[in-house]
Motif scaffolding. Sequence first.
Motif, PDB file in Angstrom:
ATOM      1  N   ASP A  77     -10.059 -38.937 -40.463  1.00 20.21           N
ATOM      2  CA  ASP A  77      -9.535 -39.786 -41.958  1.00 20.21           C
ATOM      3  C   ASP A  77     -10.021 -41.324 -41.644  1.00 20.21           C
ATOM      4  O   ASP A  77      -9.231 -42.067 -42.284  1.00 20.21           O
ATOM      5  N   ARG A  80      -9.184 -44.716 -44.094  1.00 23.60           N
ATOM      6  CA  ARG A  80      -8.112 -44.231 -45.163  1.00 23.60           C
ATOM      7  C   ARG A  80      -7.198 -45.068 -44.955  1.00 23.60           C
ATOM      8  O   ARG A  80      -6.566 -45.336 -43.953  1.00 23.60           O
ATOM      9  N   LYS A 102      -2.079 -41.528 -50.301  1.00 21.54           N
ATOM     10  CA  LYS A 102      -3.370 -42.162 -49.645  1.00 21.54           C
ATOM     11  C   LYS A 102      -4.025 -42.700 -50.912  1.00 21.54           C
ATOM     12  O   LYS A 102      -4.319 -42.427 -51.979  1.00 21.54           O
ATOM     13  N   GLN A 104      -7.595 -43.108 -52.153  1.00 18.56           N
ATOM     14  CA  GLN A 104      -8.679 -42.532 -52.435  1.00 18.56           C
ATOM     15  C   GLN A 104      -9.446 -42.581 -53.816  1.00 18.56           C
ATOM     16  O   GLN A 104      -8.970 -42.620 -54.526  1.00 18.56           O
TER      17      GLN A 104
END
Length: 122
Positions: A77, A80, A102, A104
Amino acid sequence: MKKIIISSALAALCIIAFGCASIKRLEATADAIHEGLVAGLSSSNHFDAIPWSFPGKPLGPYTKLGGLTASVTDGPDSGRTYVFFLGKSRETKDWEVFSSMKWQDGKWELVPVTLPQAPRKK
């Protein structure tokens, strides 16, 4: 002069206490990820994290609330940014991750977190 020494010592103790509390939150977050309690987040990721907390004593199952804003620096990941919300359990006195999000596609998305069922052994 004595007041300056006492003030300096008090400031140093506060910094040490904050540092110890931050380490406990970092450890609790790493444990939750390693135990698979944070959905879709691999334990092979490496993070840079900034701990933060809320003042006062909230109601509910926790005596303190805090969190981490973490950037994945290496792993599946990588790149991120995650936010982990932690509470210090009234029962076990341990920090536990109770929520996560998160960043995104230009927005925050909820990441499901499973609460621990039994106290963790240290």
